[in-house]
Motif scaffolding. Structure first.
Motif, PDB file in Angstrom:
ATOM      1  N   PHE A 102       0.835  -1.164  -0.100  1.00 47.47           N
ATOM      2  CA  PHE A 102      -0.027   0.023   0.088  1.00 47.47           C
ATOM      3  C   PHE A 102       0.857   1.331   0.134  1.00 47.47           C
ATOM      4  O   PHE A 102       0.478   2.255  -0.592  1.00 47.47           O
ATOM      5  CB  PHE A 102      -0.733   0.100   1.192  1.00 47.47           C
ATOM      6  N   ASP A 103       2.043   1.310   0.848  1.00 46.44           N
ATOM      7  CA  ASP A 103       2.852   2.617   0.934  1.00 46.44           C
ATOM      8  C   ASP A 103       3.325   2.796  -0.522  1.00 46.44           C
ATOM      9  O   ASP A 103       3.840   3.989  -0.497  1.00 46.44           O
ATOM     10  CB  ASP A 103       3.896   2.222   2.137  1.00 46.44           C
ATOM     11  N   ASP A 104       3.535   2.066  -1.522  1.00 49.75           N
ATOM     12  CA  ASP A 104       4.063   2.334  -2.663  1.00 49.75           C
ATOM     13  C   ASP A 104       3.087   2.800  -3.735  1.00 49.75           C
ATOM     14  O   ASP A 104       3.536   2.832  -4.999  1.00 49.75           O
ATOM     15  CB  ASP A 104       4.919   1.141  -3.342  1.00 49.75           C
ATOM     16  N   TYR A 105       1.783   2.887  -3.452  1.00 49.82           N
ATOM     17  CA  TYR A 105       0.850   2.971  -4.593  1.00 49.82           C
ATOM     18  C   TYR A 105      -0.074   4.165  -4.089  1.00 49.82           C
ATOM     19  O   TYR A 105       0.131   4.798  -3.158  1.00 49.82           O
ATOM     20  CB  TYR A 105      -0.070   1.688  -4.404  1.00 49.82           C
ATOM     21  N   ALA A 106      -0.805   4.662  -5.244  1.00 47.22           N
ATOM     22  CA  ALA A 106      -1.655   5.839  -5.157  1.00 47.22           C
ATOM     23  C   ALA A 106      -2.980   5.140  -5.267  1.00 47.22           C
ATOM     24  O   ALA A 106      -3.232   4.066  -6.162  1.00 47.22           O
ATOM     25  CB  ALA A 106      -1.515   6.845  -6.154  1.00 47.22           C
ATOM     26  N   ILE A 107      -4.050   5.566  -4.698  1.00 47.16           N
ATOM     27  CA  ILE A 107      -5.484   5.208  -4.899  1.00 47.16           C
ATOM     28  C   ILE A 107      -6.056   6.412  -5.510  1.00 47.16           C
ATOM     29  O   ILE A 107      -6.276   7.286  -4.949  1.00 47.16           O
ATOM     30  CB  ILE A 107      -5.920   4.714  -3.461  1.00 47.16           C
TER      31      ILE A 107
ATOM     32  N   GLU B 261     -18.603   9.393 -19.870  1.00 46.46           N
ATOM     33  CA  GLU B 261     -17.138   8.526 -19.672  1.00 46.46           C
ATOM     34  C   GLU B 261     -16.763   8.589 -18.119  1.00 46.46           C
ATOM     35  O   GLU B 261     -17.206   9.425 -17.247  1.00 46.46           O
ATOM     36  CB  GLU B 261     -16.003   9.398 -20.352  1.00 46.46           C
ATOM     37  N   ARG B 262     -16.206   7.521 -17.901  1.00 45.21           N
ATOM     38  CA  ARG B 262     -15.219   7.687 -16.631  1.00 45.21           C
ATOM     39  C   ARG B 262     -14.447   8.844 -16.224  1.00 45.21           C
ATOM     40  O   ARG B 262     -13.700   9.030 -17.041  1.00 45.21           O
ATOM     41  CB  ARG B 262     -14.759   6.407 -16.127  1.00 45.21           C
ATOM     42  N   GLU B 263     -14.805   9.585 -15.176  1.00 44.57           N
ATOM     43  CA  GLU B 263     -13.818  10.501 -15.025  1.00 44.57           C
ATOM     44  C   GLU B 263     -13.088  10.544 -13.622  1.00 44.57           C
ATOM     45  O   GLU B 263     -13.724  10.047 -12.761  1.00 44.57           O
ATOM     46  CB  GLU B 263     -14.602  11.831 -14.999  1.00 44.57           C
ATOM     47  N   GLY B 264     -11.845  11.013 -13.484  1.00 46.25           N
ATOM     48  CA  GLY B 264     -11.101  11.124 -12.284  1.00 46.25           C
ATOM     49  C   GLY B 264     -11.818  12.234 -11.181  1.00 46.25           C
ATOM     50  O   GLY B 264     -12.267  13.333 -11.611  1.00 46.25           O
ATOM     51  N   VAL B 265     -12.143  11.816  -9.979  1.00 41.70           N
ATOM     52  CA  VAL B 265     -12.634  12.545  -8.991  1.00 41.70           C
ATOM     53  C   VAL B 265     -11.392  13.068  -7.981  1.00 41.70           C
ATOM     54  O   VAL B 265     -11.272  14.346  -7.849  1.00 41.70           O
ATOM     55  CB  VAL B 265     -13.391  11.765  -8.144  1.00 41.70           C
ATOM     56  N   SER B 266     -10.587  12.281  -7.635  1.00 43.30           N
ATOM     57  CA  SER B 266      -9.452  12.519  -6.572  1.00 43.30           C
ATOM     58  C   SER B 266      -8.697  11.219  -6.495  1.00 43.30           C
ATOM     59  O   SER B 266      -9.253  10.111  -6.618  1.00 43.30           O
ATOM     60  CB  SER B 266     -10.416  12.849  -5.157  1.00 43.30           C
ATOM     61  N   CYS B 267      -7.371  11.577  -6.017  1.00 39.01           N
ATOM     62  CA  CYS B 267      -6.563  10.444  -5.753  1.00 39.01           C
ATOM     63  C   CYS B 267      -5.510  10.888  -4.817  1.00 39.01           C
ATOM     64  O   CYS B 267      -5.253  11.834  -4.646  1.00 39.01           O
ATOM     65  CB  CYS B 267      -5.890   9.930  -7.009  1.00 39.01           C
ATOM     66  N   ILE B 268      -4.811   9.787  -4.307  1.00 41.05           N
ATOM     67  CA  ILE B 268      -3.865  10.307  -3.190  1.00 41.05           C
ATOM     68  C   ILE B 268      -2.911   9.090  -3.243  1.00 41.05           C
ATOM     69  O   ILE B 268      -3.310   7.919  -3.461  1.00 41.05           O
ATOM     70  CB  ILE B 268      -4.607  10.253  -1.723  1.00 41.05           C
ATOM     71  N   SER B 269      -1.585   9.584  -2.936  1.00 43.73           N
ATOM     72  CA  SER B 269      -0.481   8.684  -2.990  1.00 43.73           C
ATOM     73  C   SER B 269       0.041   8.414  -1.816  1.00 43.73           C
ATOM     74  O   SER B 269       0.387   9.534  -0.951  1.00 43.73           O
ATOM     75  CB  SER B 269       0.545   9.087  -4.062  1.00 43.73           C
TER      76      SER B 269
ATOM     77  N   GLY C 188       2.801  11.178  -1.217  1.00 37.23           N
ATOM     78  CA  GLY C 188       1.942  12.163  -0.366  1.00 37.23           C
ATOM     79  C   GLY C 188       1.290  13.201  -1.349  1.00 37.23           C
ATOM     80  O   GLY C 188       0.575  13.945  -1.021  1.00 37.23           O
ATOM     81  N   SER C 189       1.105  12.993  -2.798  1.00 37.33           N
ATOM     82  CA  SER C 189       0.537  13.755  -3.694  1.00 37.33           C
ATOM     83  C   SER C 189      -1.079  13.565  -3.792  1.00 37.33           C
ATOM     84  O   SER C 189      -1.472  12.222  -3.149  1.00 37.33           O
ATOM     85  CB  SER C 189       1.318  13.688  -5.172  1.00 37.33           C
ATOM     86  N   ILE C 190      -1.691  14.579  -3.653  1.00 41.01           N
ATOM     87  CA  ILE C 190      -3.122  14.518  -3.736  1.00 41.01           C
ATOM     88  C   ILE C 190      -3.705  15.390  -4.920  1.00 41.01           C
ATOM     89  O   ILE C 190      -3.048  16.470  -5.376  1.00 41.01           O
ATOM     90  CB  ILE C 190      -3.732  15.082  -2.492  1.00 41.01           C
TER      91      ILE C 190
ATOM     92  N   ALA D  85       0.018  10.092  -7.437  1.00 40.65           N
ATOM     93  CA  ALA D  85      -1.275  10.524  -7.752  1.00 40.65           C
ATOM     94  C   ALA D  85      -1.534  11.233  -8.924  1.00 40.65           C
ATOM     95  O   ALA D  85      -1.057  12.454  -9.141  1.00 40.65           O
ATOM     96  CB  ALA D  85      -2.175  11.252  -6.766  1.00 40.65           C
ATOM     97  N   LEU D  86      -2.257  10.528  -9.932  1.00 40.01           N
ATOM     98  CA  LEU D  86      -2.611  11.170 -11.224  1.00 40.01           C
ATOM     99  C   LEU D  86      -4.102  11.147 -11.537  1.00 40.01           C
ATOM    100  O   LEU D  86      -4.805  10.150 -11.014  1.00 40.01           O
ATOM    101  CB  LEU D  86      -1.831  10.296 -12.474  1.00 40.01           C
TER     102      LEU D  86
END
Length: 123
Positions: free
Chosen positions: A29-34, A44-52, A56-58, A103-104
Motif C-alpha cells: 500500500f505504501d508504494d501506491y496511489a489510490i 465517460e469515467r472521470e477522475g474525482v480524486s486520488c492520493i498517493s 503524498g501527492s493529492i 497520484a495522477l
C-alpha cells in the motif's frame, strides 16, 4: 491477488454527505496511489480524486474541490472519500483504482480497479 473493495455508496439528498471507503489488499500500500473515479449513465469515467502513499501527492477534480476530501489510513490499507455538499450531478457509480507511484488524474495510468459503489443524489 490485488483486491480493491469500494463501499459506502447510497441515496442522499442534495446538500448531504457520504463517505466512501476503498479497502485494498494484495500489494504494498505504501508504494501506491489510490484514485477515485466516477461514471454517470451515458458519460465517460472521470477522475474525482486520488492520493498517493508513495509521495503524498493529492489530486482533486475542479468539480469537487472544496466539497470532497480524500484521506488514507495506511494501517488499514484503506482510502476514504468524504463527500459533502453533494449535488445531483455527483450521481454516478464510484470506483477506486490503484497505480504505483504518485497520484495522477488519468484513468489510463491505473492498473487495478474495484467493483464500484453507486451514489445517488436526489434533488
Amino acid at each position: 491477488d490485488v483486491q480493491l473493495q469500494a463501499s459506502g455508496g447510497g441515496l442522499v439528498q442534495a446538500g448531504g454527505s457520504l463517505r466512501l471507503s476503498c479497502a485494498a489488499s494484495g500489494f504494498t500500500f505504501d508504494d501506491y496511489a489510490i484514485g477515485w473515479f466516477r461514471q454517470a449513465p451515458g458519460k465517460e469515467r472521470e477522475g474525482v480524486s486520488c492520493i498517493s502513499s508513495s509521495d503524498g501527492s493529492i489530486y482533486y477534480a475542479d468539480s469537487v474541490k472544496g466539497r470532497f476530501t480524500i484521506s488514507s489510513d495506511n494501517a488499514k490499507n484503506t482510502v476514504y472519500l468524504q463527500m459533502n455538499s453533494l449535488k445531483p450531478e455527483d450521481t454516478a457509480v464510484y470506483y477506486c483504482a490503484s497505480r504505483p507511484g504518485g497520484a495522477l488524474a488519468s484513468k489510463a495510468s491505473y492498473n487495478y480497479w474495484g467493483q464500484g459503489t453507486l451514489v445517488t443524489v436526489s434533488s
